[in-house]
Design a protein around this motif. Structure first.
Motif, PDB file in Angstrom:
ATOM      1  N   SER A  66       0.973  -1.238  -0.001  1.00 50.86           N
ATOM      2  CA  SER A  66      -0.114  -0.139  -0.018  1.00 50.86           C
ATOM      3  C   SER A  66       0.875   1.200  -0.016  1.00 50.86           C
ATOM      4  CB  SER A  66      -0.839   0.004   1.115  1.00 50.86           C
ATOM      5  OG  SER A  66      -0.326  -0.052   2.279  1.00 50.86           O
ATOM      6  N   GLU A  67       2.012   1.216   0.638  1.00 52.18           N
ATOM      7  CA  GLU A  67       2.891   2.310   0.695  1.00 52.18           C
ATOM      8  C   GLU A  67       3.619   2.546  -0.625  1.00 52.18           C
ATOM      9  OE1 GLU A  67       6.367   3.961   3.781  1.00 52.18           O
ATOM     10  OE2 GLU A  67       5.895   1.479   3.510  1.00 52.18           O
ATOM     11  N   ARG A  70       0.707   3.990  -3.080  1.00 48.83           N
ATOM     12  CA  ARG A  70       0.683   5.485  -2.654  1.00 48.83           C
ATOM     13  C   ARG A  70       1.730   6.318  -3.318  1.00 48.83           C
ATOM     14  NH1 ARG A  70      -0.992   3.838   2.218  1.00 48.83           N
ATOM     15  NH2 ARG A  70       0.902   4.238   3.183  1.00 48.83           N
TER      16      ARG A  70
END
Length: 146
Positions: A66-67, A70
């Motif tokens: 998820s990092e 983003r």
């Protein structure tokens, strides 16, 4: 079968992997690493990216999916997954699953990935630094051609 010296093995490898030859398997690797998402994933996993506090990381670090998602604005879930799998298959990235609730999955550069990271970060920096000049050249070319 005769044994080869280290110098002979290097010379043989150089002859075996000449990307200018049509049948060279290194062409597949060049195709893979020239992909924009590969370049950006390698740059993101390496050092020097901004962290939440606005400082810079000095060392490469593991990142969660998820990092990375983003950080890489515009990448689809499918494309990021395919890119990470191909990098893992090539031995450039390791995937670590930690049995937590929910499960934590992180990605990190391998030693091989780190060796490529510096080049990719340089390509990214070059593109950012020279984009205005490239755009001006395109505009001038289009005006003359048009």
């Amino acid at each position: 079968m005769a044994t080869m010296t280290a110098a002979q093995r290097r010379a043989q490898a150089k002859a075996d992997y000449d990307a200018f030859l049509a049948a060279c398997p290194s062409r597949q690797l060049l195709d893979r690493i020239s992909d924009k998402w590969v370049t950006l994933v390698l740059a993101a996993l390496g050092r020097g990216g901004p962290c939440p506090a606005g400082e810079s990381w000095e060392e490469p670090r593991a990142m969660r999916y998820s990092e990375l998602s983003r950080r890489l604005a515009g990448v689809s879930q499918k494309m990021l997954t395919q890119t990470l799998r191909s990098l893992e298959r090539d031995g450039l990235v390791t995937r670590t699953v930690t049995p937590t609730v929910p499960v934590t999955v992180t990605y990190e550069l391998t030693a091989l990935g780190l060796s490529l990271h510096e080049l990719m970060r340089g390509v990214k920096a070059w593109a950012e630094e020279h984009m205005a000049e490239v755009l001006a050249n395109r505009e001038e070319f289009d005006a003359l051609a048009g």
